[in-house]
Design a protein around this motif. Structure first.
Motif, PDB file in Angstrom:
ATOM      1  N   ASP A 245      35.731  51.571  50.818  1.00 42.35           N
ATOM      2  CA  ASP A 245      34.966  52.786  50.514  1.00 42.35           C
ATOM      3  C   ASP A 245      35.026  53.205  49.053  1.00 42.35           C
ATOM      4  N   ARG A 246      35.776  52.476  48.222  1.00 44.45           N
ATOM      5  CA  ARG A 246      35.855  52.858  46.814  1.00 44.45           C
ATOM      6  C   ARG A 246      36.398  51.712  45.978  1.00 44.45           C
ATOM      7  N   THR A 247      36.172  51.849  44.687  1.00 43.77           N
ATOM      8  CA  THR A 247      36.757  50.880  43.764  1.00 43.77           C
ATOM      9  C   THR A 247      38.239  51.184  43.567  1.00 43.77           C
ATOM     10  N   SER A 248      38.925  50.265  42.908  1.00 41.17           N
ATOM     11  CA  SER A 248      40.344  50.466  42.623  1.00 41.17           C
ATOM     12  C   SER A 248      40.687  49.843  41.271  1.00 41.17           C
ATOM     13  N   PRO A 249      40.765  50.659  40.219  1.00 36.30           N
ATOM     14  CA  PRO A 249      41.229  50.122  38.937  1.00 36.30           C
ATOM     15  C   PRO A 249      42.596  49.455  39.039  1.00 36.30           C
ATOM     16  N   VAL A 250      43.409  49.906  39.988  1.00 35.53           N
ATOM     17  CA  VAL A 250      44.732  49.305  40.155  1.00 35.53           C
ATOM     18  C   VAL A 250      44.601  47.872  40.675  1.00 35.53           C
ATOM     19  N   LEU A 251      43.799  47.697  41.740  1.00 36.23           N
ATOM     20  CA  LEU A 251      43.623  46.341  42.273  1.00 36.23           C
ATOM     21  C   LEU A 251      42.973  45.431  41.246  1.00 36.23           C
ATOM     22  N   ARG A 252      41.970  45.935  40.558  1.00 31.06           N
ATOM     23  CA  ARG A 252      41.283  45.100  39.574  1.00 31.06           C
ATOM     24  C   ARG A 252      42.169  44.815  38.369  1.00 31.06           C
ATOM     25  N   GLY A 253      42.903  45.826  37.915  1.00 33.83           N
ATOM     26  CA  GLY A 253      43.816  45.590  36.799  1.00 33.83           C
ATOM     27  C   GLY A 253      44.918  44.617  37.160  1.00 33.83           C
ATOM     28  N   ALA A 254      45.446  44.742  38.388  1.00 32.16           N
ATOM     29  CA  ALA A 254      46.489  43.812  38.842  1.00 32.16           C
ATOM     30  C   ALA A 254      45.930  42.405  38.957  1.00 32.16           C
ATOM     31  N   TRP A 255      44.657  42.289  39.389  1.00 33.25           N
ATOM     32  CA  TRP A 255      44.020  40.963  39.486  1.00 33.25           C
ATOM     33  C   TRP A 255      43.901  40.343  38.095  1.00 33.25           C
ATOM     34  N   VAL A 256      43.503  41.131  37.112  1.00 36.37           N
ATOM     35  CA  VAL A 256      43.395  40.618  35.744  1.00 36.37           C
ATOM     36  C   VAL A 256      44.766  40.166  35.244  1.00 36.37           C
ATOM     37  N   LEU A 257      45.781  40.977  35.475  1.00 36.84           N
ATOM     38  CA  LEU A 257      47.127  40.615  35.023  1.00 36.84           C
ATOM     39  C   LEU A 257      47.621  39.345  35.691  1.00 36.84           C
ATOM     40  N   ASP A 258      47.454  39.264  36.995  1.00 32.19           N
ATOM     41  CA  ASP A 258      48.006  38.141  37.753  1.00 32.19           C
ATOM     42  C   ASP A 258      47.164  36.883  37.589  1.00 32.19           C
ATOM     43  N   THR A 259      45.864  36.979  37.838  1.00 35.58           N
ATOM     44  CA  THR A 259      45.005  35.800  37.887  1.00 35.58           C
ATOM     45  C   THR A 259      44.573  35.330  36.508  1.00 35.58           C
ATOM     46  N   VAL A 260      44.225  36.247  35.635  1.00 38.10           N
ATOM     47  CA  VAL A 260      43.683  35.881  34.337  1.00 38.10           C
ATOM     48  C   VAL A 260      44.771  35.737  33.279  1.00 38.10           C
ATOM     49  N   LEU A 261      45.733  36.643  33.282  1.00 34.66           N
ATOM     50  CA  LEU A 261      46.784  36.625  32.265  1.00 34.66           C
ATOM     51  C   LEU A 261      48.103  36.046  32.761  1.00 34.66           C
ATOM     52  N   ASN A 262      48.173  35.708  34.049  1.00 37.12           N
ATOM     53  CA  ASN A 262      49.368  35.095  34.626  1.00 37.12           C
ATOM     54  C   ASN A 262      50.616  35.940  34.406  1.00 37.12           C
TER      55      ASN A 262
END
Length: 426
Positions: A245-262
């Motif tokens: 029902d909504r976006t999540s800067p936390v989930l997206r930021g964590a995805w960037v940190l984990d997946t993109v920046l390792n």
């Protein structure tokens, strides 16, 4: 018609060789011949072959992957040794094709030539050029990017009534074709973040607000909207990093940190609530405002100060990947501005890409680590890290092409060596 045991032996040997993808020994053939003899005694030669084939297809040697070979005799426990060419063929084919080796690879292994550097590099190129390497996209890349979860995501139909199964399938097809166009086309893996093209059919193009795409067939489209460039503009990524029902800067930021920046963030302490649901009677607040209240706790702000700006840069994308200027459920204007800990601004997807690609080493290193885990079938240890850094440094000369990273993994000591079981048998 041939009906001798000699003929049956030849037939079942050939069948087992094709099924097990390796030379067949007496220990492999003996149980198959037992089934053959039972079938022949029961009825005739054809029945015997049928039972032998059934036994082949039911064998664990066909159903499960097991690398052939055993440690050399008299090897000290825990000592490292080079895998055989046959083992190398299996490792290579399962790494790049997710299936057993073909006849060409087995022939090189049988002749003892596969381990030669020039031959091995040529085979890496051949296997990547083969359509079977498409499995790297669906097996490796989808796992690495976390987009496999898209099948479990169900956006709130009251807020996003236009979402349907056709759009879900389109998200997956777009991602598969896009990643394949980078990984198997000798392009730099950095283009996963920067590429100005994608693959659309009419349904997905309409969802993204792009004109002049007609029909169900997917085709390559050059993008004018920089917000859609690379992975950050893909609906599948945006959907799996949101709530229904909504976006999540936390989930997206964590995805960037984990997946993109390792650099995976630390999970929140078990005593800290992550629920951003506004209390009854509270006036409408944006997701950004609710996060700001959450960060008033010092234990929360320590991590959110790093995570949130990365995810906030993607806040103009709603949970199903549409670009928006206001939140749908409350009409509050989107504020995607943010500042990293080092003071650099990240106000939109373009600035986020720039921050990461100005020095892509972290991204390439993280991708290489995930690639090694996939190729080795185990987690990495501290002693694997120098190998990773060497692969990344060598790949820089080739502009970080995916093939150069794969070749680096294949030629590495961890991929070409094994350790004998230690004294505990582990």
């Amino acid at each position: 018609m041939c009906s001798s045991d000699l003929c049956a032996t030849q037939i079942l040997t050939n069948l087992a060789h094709a099924a097990f993808r390796r030379p067949i020994e007496e220990a492999d053939l003996s149980p198959l011949m037992k089934f053959y003899r039972e079938g022949r005694a029961e009825r005739d030669f054809d029945t015997g072959i049928q039972k032998g084939l059934m036994a082949t297809l039911a064998s664990t040697k066909f159903l499960y992957r097991a690398e052939p070979g055993a440690p050399p005799a008299n090897l000290a426990p825990g000592s490292a040794y080079a895998v055989t060419d046959l083992e190398l063929a299996w490792r290579l084919s399962f790494f790049l094709w997710s299936q057993g080796p073909d006849e060409a690879l087995l022939a090189l292994a049988h002749d003892g030539k596969l381990h030669e550097p020039a031959v091995l590099e040529r085979e890496v190129h051949r296997l990547l050029a083969d359509p079977r390497s498409r499995s790297l996209v669906t097996n490796f890349a989808f796992q690495w990017l976390g987009v496999r979860k898209i099948d479990t995501m169900d956006p709130d139909p009251r807020l996003y009534p236009a979402f349907d199964e056709d759009l879900r399938r389109a998200f997956k097809t777009e991602m598969e074709l896009f990643v394949d166009s980078i990984l198997r086309d000798k392009r730099s893996v950095i283009d996963l973040l920067n590429a100005k093209h994608t693959f659309l059919n009419e349904r997905l193009a309409r969802h993204y607000g792009l004109p002049d795409v007609r029909g169900d067939q997917f085709r390559r489209v050059e993008l004018d909207d920089s917000h859609r460039f690379g992975l950050f503009g893909k609906g599948s990524v945006l959907m799996v990093t949101s709530y229904p029902d909504r976006t999540s800067p936390v989930l997206r930021g964590a995805w960037v940190l984990d997946t993109v920046l390792n650099s995976p963030p630390t999970p929140p302490p078990p005593t800290v609530s992550t629920d951003l649901t506004p209390p009854p009677g509270d006036p409408p607040r944006s997701v950004r405002e609710r996060l700001a209240r959450h960060r008033t706790m010092p234990s929360c702000n320590h991590c959110h100060g790093v995570i949130d700006p990365l995810g906030q840069a993607l806040e103009n994308f709603d949970p199903v990947g549409e670009w928006r200027l206001k939140e749908r459920n409350n009409g509050i204007a989107i504020d995607s501005t943010g500042t990293l800990a080092d003071g650099r601004p990240v106000n939109d997807p373009g600035e986020l890409r720039t921050v990461i690609t100005d020095d892509p080493t972290l991204f390439v290193r993280g991708l290489t680590e995930r690639l090694m885990v996939f190729g080795l079938g185990r987690g990495l240890k501290h002693y694997d890290m120098p190998v990773v850094r060497r692969i990344v440094a060598d790949a820089k000369r080739d502009n970080y092409t995916f093939e150069s990273l794969v070749a680096g993994v294949v030629k590495s000591v961890p991929f070409r060596m094994r350790a004998a079981p230690d004294a505990a048998g582990e």
